[in-house]
Scaffold this active site. Structure first.
Site, short mmCIF file in Angstrom:
data_model
loop_
_atom_site.label_atom_id
_atom_site.label_comp_id
_atom_site.label_asym_id
_atom_site.label_seq_id
_atom_site.Cartn_x
_atom_site.Cartn_y
_atom_site.Cartn_z
N CYS A 129 0.86 -1.18 0.00
CA CYS A 129 0.00 0.00 0.00
C CYS A 129 0.89 1.23 0.00
O CYS A 129 1.91 1.27 0.70
CB CYS A 129 -0.93 0.03 1.21
N ASP A 162 -6.72 10.11 -4.35
CA ASP A 162 -6.02 9.12 -3.54
C ASP A 162 -4.74 8.72 -4.29
O ASP A 162 -4.63 8.92 -5.49
CB ASP A 162 -6.93 7.90 -3.31
N ASN A 163 -3.81 8.16 -3.53
CA ASN A 163 -2.58 7.63 -4.11
C ASN A 163 -1.78 8.66 -4.90
O ASN A 163 -1.40 8.44 -6.05
CB ASN A 163 -2.91 6.39 -4.96
N1 LIG Z 1 -12.18 -2.19 -5.79
C1 LIG Z 1 -11.20 -1.82 -4.95
N2 LIG Z 1 -9.94 -2.12 -5.28
C2 LIG Z 1 -8.94 -1.76 -4.47
C3 LIG Z 1 -9.17 -1.04 -3.28
C4 LIG Z 1 -10.51 -0.76 -2.94
O1 LIG Z 1 -10.82 -0.17 -1.88
N3 LIG Z 1 -11.50 -1.15 -3.80
N4 LIG Z 1 -8.09 -0.63 -2.51
C5 LIG Z 1 -6.81 -0.51 -3.21
C6 LIG Z 1 -5.66 -0.28 -2.36
S1 LIG Z 1 -5.36 1.33 -1.88
C7 LIG Z 1 -4.74 -1.27 -2.09
S2 LIG Z 1 -3.33 -0.93 -1.24
C8 LIG Z 1 -4.99 -2.66 -2.52
C9 LIG Z 1 -4.96 -3.61 -1.35
O2 LIG Z 1 -5.16 -4.93 -1.76
P1 LIG Z 1 -5.43 -6.03 -0.64
O3 LIG Z 1 -6.53 -5.53 0.25
O4 LIG Z 1 -5.80 -7.27 -1.38
O5 LIG Z 1 -4.15 -6.19 0.12
O6 LIG Z 1 -6.23 -2.80 -3.17
C10 LIG Z 1 -6.55 -1.74 -4.05
N5 LIG Z 1 -7.68 -2.10 -4.82
MO LIG Z 2 -3.27 1.42 -0.85
#
Ligand SMILES: Nc1nc2c(c(=O)[nH]1)N[C@H]1C(S)=C(S)[C@@H](COP(=O)(O)O)O[C@H]1N2
Ligand SMILES: [Mo]
Ligand code: HEM
Length: 901
Positions: A175, A307-308
């Protein structure tokens, strides 16, 4: 400080937490007794790896296989949330309260699992509720490849399995918020506090994204690939994009994955289908994948833009609120990970005995490192003297073992074919034996990694508003306690206290002085901490009293209510009567730390009033004790829903549009007979959380449902203020509008200084008063509190109080609750006079026209009459309330007869 002669020290280095002293993916005897007969093992090579599909039968494999996951169940804390269908491991540390689910494993546990992490301990980052997909429906899951392609398609997971070649390889997901807690200690970012375990590695099985896109045939001009998930969030479905270039590059290894460590995806990790992008931040690896969209521009999804990202360091959280162009600047979007490393042992608070240590005794410092974009970590260095001298650590790359798989090898139904690929997609492990005598003489241990483009981790933190990509040298402080050394990591995840950063900051050190907040020899005391005073001062400088929890708790009742904001104690007694939020909300805060709520509700003007009520500062232990997570009081059997002190959850069950911009939101209470518990004229507080920052959004509302008689459900009428080109829109109303049915909101109350008791009797600021006539002036959704009082008066046939209602709106369809109002007025013609005025009336409108102005009020209300027992209730947008205030003043009305909601 007592220094032991080295000759007296023995050979045992026994670290307290954590077992062996080996690299994790080695044959160390860490197998848990509860594991099933070794089908899969973290230490791979020496075990025979058979898996679920017979084709994979191999006598031995040159690479590690995942440990067997432990059985998991739905945890009690998840039962009341929309995730009540998701089994989870209780060891995971929750970073954002109970829900949504954002977790990391304890750092030592993560390391101890080895190169591959089980689904039990894999970190999770969910922006909202987990979409529910039944096993029976998994193969029928559909997703699209669309946008700028010649052959758009809708595929099922069944098609994906049947028509495409599958691959299996290990990928480390990280993350972008990994290690963010350190940034938050320097200065709070708009993000929650990850420790250093916001990363995990698994064997992913799926189809290369490039194969799907190639079949769809991108058109000329296509440059990006957007992904969208099935999770509906406050700002729409989660979505983001990457470059088309990367999406189709085999070296980049982007997968459309349906298996993790050989099992179908766990719901938290995207069941049944997700994107997995090696070498890039986890945020781009969209879970619960529904759409793949080829475009000419980057994604315009809210989560892609807000975000990100790493915004320039001088942009503060406050300033970031209205810099849409800065947010949308693609140069600030994060894709490839930056190089990073962290030691896992010695662990935080681990102790190393000096008793019996000799000159030869060493202790292992060991941890992980990773680089982004397929780069390799090429060195890891350790310093014991703040960067003057460095020692190389040994590095192991378990990922390279997969490159040795024989030709034609398959695992979990996917080809293991990495021999040709140069890229590194996974974390590696490093360790160094350090003489205990050196540790004893050092003040700290610091670690940095370098990658194959010779980029080395920086000494200093690059703080930014989202606190992402934090990768300065990781520093462990060594405390010599005489008989042992104690190790102190920079922080602990979530709100867990501990770590040298917090300690140094509290002692007044400046963490950004380039010297970890320590004073360099000969240096003068630094004058200010790094955080400029931007906020309204809420304290009185001469107040110096330290207050203990015990004393605070003596003031947790209605007389002399004390409460805590930002560590300071306030006595609200003097303001009980005058408080616009009512005495009840101050009494409700008595004896508690209400920082979050207080700060979310009050204006700068209100904050500036606070020094008058400041009486002392809560001592440190008391503050920690107070900060215990708020108790989710079990409400299943409570007769009344609303509680003044504790937030209660209710699930959103329906949304119904009642005009072009207003909706009724229905929330289900705990049981059908439960009363709302809201006196007439009072409000409740509604709380939602920003899905990204976790900041609380709190607003007062008056429900439509009769708060005294309604049972089992609660209707709230809300006017939505959407975002427009020149206005950000209403934070709360947008968030509320976009939470999905099935999601919950938190409620608390009642609040408000006014209550209608009945029969013309009411209380204002706790004082009784008799009213013969209400003049009710409202606009837009300001009708809701007015409506409550009007209904109570009209429904009681013995109540002789009369009401004059003046309701101003723009167009006829903006008049909320018009039918109910008309009905009430018709049934009580002798006591109720109802006037609507429209500023933009249509041709058919026969009522009053124009804004509610002085002429209207002079004609309909006039000057106050002696002994009339009139009370004016006013509720509308701030500009309207202000002008009504002025007009009534001019007509001779006194403030005590005007009540603003
Ligand atoms: N659909 C969806 N995909 C997502 C997210 C989410 O909230 N919704 N979070 C993202 C983020 S910020 C991260 S760091 C990763 C985390 O994946 P994990 O929960 O399988 O470790 O999923 C990503 N993909
Ligand atoms: Mo993330
Ligand atoms: C003595 C300390 C306090 C002062 C000086 C104060 C001041 C104010 C003021 C001026 C307002 C009007 C709105 C605004 O200007 O922001 C207000 C509203 C309010 N306050 Fe306080 N307040 C105090 C303590 C508290 C506490 C401890 C709570 C509960 C945590 C609280 C809860 C509320 C609520 C619920 C409202 C109404 C918000 C609304 O209707 O939107 N206040 N307060």
């Amino acid at each position: 400080m007592e220094v032991l002669p080295l000759s007296q020290v023995g050979t045992e280095t026994s670290p307290t937490p954590g077992p062996g002293i080996e690299f994790p993916p080695s044959p160390a005897p860490t197998a848990k007794p509860s594991r099933a007969p070794s089908v899969r093992s973290s230490h791979g090579s020496e075990h025979s790896g058979s898996s679920d599909d017979g084709a994979d039968q191999q006598p031995s494999r040159p690479y590690p296989l995942p440990p067997v996951p432990q059985p998991i169940q739905v945890l009690p804390e998840d039962l009341k949330t929309p995730d009540n269908h998701v089994p989870r491991d209780s060891r995971l540390i929750r970073l954002t309260g109970v829900h949504p689910f954002n977790v990391e494993a304890p750092l030592s546990d993560l390391y101890d699992e080895g190169f591959l992490t089980t689904e039990n301990l894999h970190y999770v980052r969910n922006h909202g509720p987990v979409p529910r997909v039944e096993d029976a429906d998994v193969l029928d899951w559909t997703f699209t490849v669309e946008g700028m392609v010649e052959m758009p398609v809708t595929l099922t997971l069944r098609d994906l399995l049947r028509d495409y070649e599958q691959q299996t390889y290990p990928i480390t997901l990280v993350c972008a918020g990994n290690r963010r807690k350190e940034q938050n200690v320097v200065r709070k970012t708009k993000g929650f506090s990850w420790g250093a375990a916001g990363l995990s590695t698994a064997l992913w099985t799926g189809v290369p994204l490039g194969d799907l896109i190639a079949r769809a045939m991108p058109k000329r001009g296509a440059r990006y690939v957007c992904f969208e998930g099935a999770d509906k969030l406050p700002n729409g479905y989660y979505g983001t994009s990457i470059k088309l270039n990367w999406a189709i590059d085999p070296n980049r290894g982007v997968l459309v994955a349906h298996k993790m460590n050989g099992d179908a995806l766990h719901p938290d990790h995207g069941k049944p289908l997700r994107i997995v992008i090696p070498g890039q931040i986890g945020g781009r690896s969209v879970k619960w994948l529904k759409r793949i969209i080829v475009t000419s521009e980057p994604s315009d999804n809210w989560y892609h833009i807000y975000d990100n990202r790493v915004l320039p360091t001088m942009i503060t959280p406050e300033a970031s609120a209205d810099l849409p162009e800065t947010w949308a600047d693609e140069r600030y979007a994060i894709y490839d990970l930056n190089t990073n490393s962290a030691p896992c042992y010695p662990a935080h608070d681990e102790r190393l005995s000096l008793v019996n240590a000799t000159v030869e005794t060493t202790s292992k410092v060991r941890g992980y490192a990773y680089a982004g974009g397929g780069k390799r970590v090429t060195r890891v260095e350790i310093t014991l003297d703040k960067g003057k001298n460095w020692t190389l650590a040994d590095i192991r790359y378990p990922e390279d073992d997969y490159r040795l798989a024989p030709e034609g090898e398959t695992l979990y139904g996917g080809k293991v074919d990495l021999s040709w690929r140069e890229a590194c997609f996974c974390w590696c492990f490093w360790e160094l034996d350090v003489p205990v005598s050196d540790l004893r003489d050092a003040g700290d241990i610091m670690v940095r990694a370098m990658d194959d483009s010779m980029m080395v981790q920086p000494r200093d933190m690059y703080w930014s508003v989202l606190g992402m990509m934090n990768n300065p040298w990781y520093r462990i402080v060594i405390h010599n306690e005489g008989h042992n050394l104690r190790f102190e990591h920079p922080t602990q995840p979530a709100l867990i206290p501990g770590g040298w950063m917090e300690r140094v900051k509290k002692a007044g050190g400046n963490l950004s002085n380039g010297f970890w907040g320590e004073k360099m020899s000969g240096e003068e005391e630094t004058e200010t901490a790094e955080e400029p005073a931007r906020e309204i001062c809420m304290t009185k400088p001469e107040v110096k009293k330290s207050i203990a929890l015990e004393e605070l708790k003596k003031h947790d009742g209605e007389d002399e209510p004390w409460f805590v904001v930002n560590g300071h104690v306030y006595d609200g007694t003097k303001f009980l009567e005058g408080h616009p939020g009512g005495a009840a909300s101050i009494v409700g805060a008595a004896g508690q730390d209400v920082t979050e709520e207080f700060m979310a509700i009050h204006s700068e003007n209100a904050k500036a009033m606070m020094p008058d009520y400041h009486i002392g500062t809560l001592d440190k232990e008391s503050l920690t004790a107070l900060a215990e997570p708020e108790s989710e009081s079990s409400s299943a059997t409570r007769p009344v829903f609303l509680q003044p002190r504790v937030w209660s959850k209710a699930i959103l069950t329906a949304k119904r549009a009642v005009s072009s911009n207003s909706k009724i939101f229905t929330f289900r209470l705990d049981h059908a007979a439960q009363a709302v518990g809201l006196p007439v004229g009072q409000h409740l507080m509604l709380r939602l959380r920003d899905p990204v920052t976790r900041e609380a959004i709190i607003r007062a509302y008056t429900p439509l449902s009769d708060g005294t008689t309604a049972r089992g459900a609660l209707d709230v009428l809300v006017k939505i203020y959407p975002k427009t080109a020149d206005a950000p829109g209403g934070k709360m109303t947008q968030a509320l509008d976009s939470i999905p049915v099935g999601h919950f909101a938190d409620f608390k109350g009642p609040v408000g200084k006014f209550e209608y008791v009945g029969g013309g009797r009411c209380t204002v600021g706790g004082k009784e008063r008799l009213v013969r006539r209400f003049v009710m002036v409202c606009g837009g959704s300001g009708i809701t509190p007015i409506f409550q009082v009007l209904r109570a008066v009209m429904n009681d046939k013995d109540d002789s109080t009369s009401c004059l209602v003046l309701d101003g709106n723009r167009v006829e369809e903006d008049i909320l609750c018009k039918e109910e109002l008309d009905e009430m007025a018709a049934a009580n013609a002798e006591r109720c006079r109802l006037l609507y005025s429209l500023s933009k009336p249509g041709d058919q409108w026969t009522g009053l026209k124009g804004r509610m102005d002085k002429a209207l009020f002079e004609r309909e209300v006039g000057s106050p009459r002696d002994g009339a027992a009139d009370l004016v209730l006013i509720c509308g947008p701030p500009a309207m309330e202000k002008s009504v205030h002025e007009i009534f003043h001019d007509m001779g009305w006194r403030d005590e007869d005007l009540l603003f909601f």
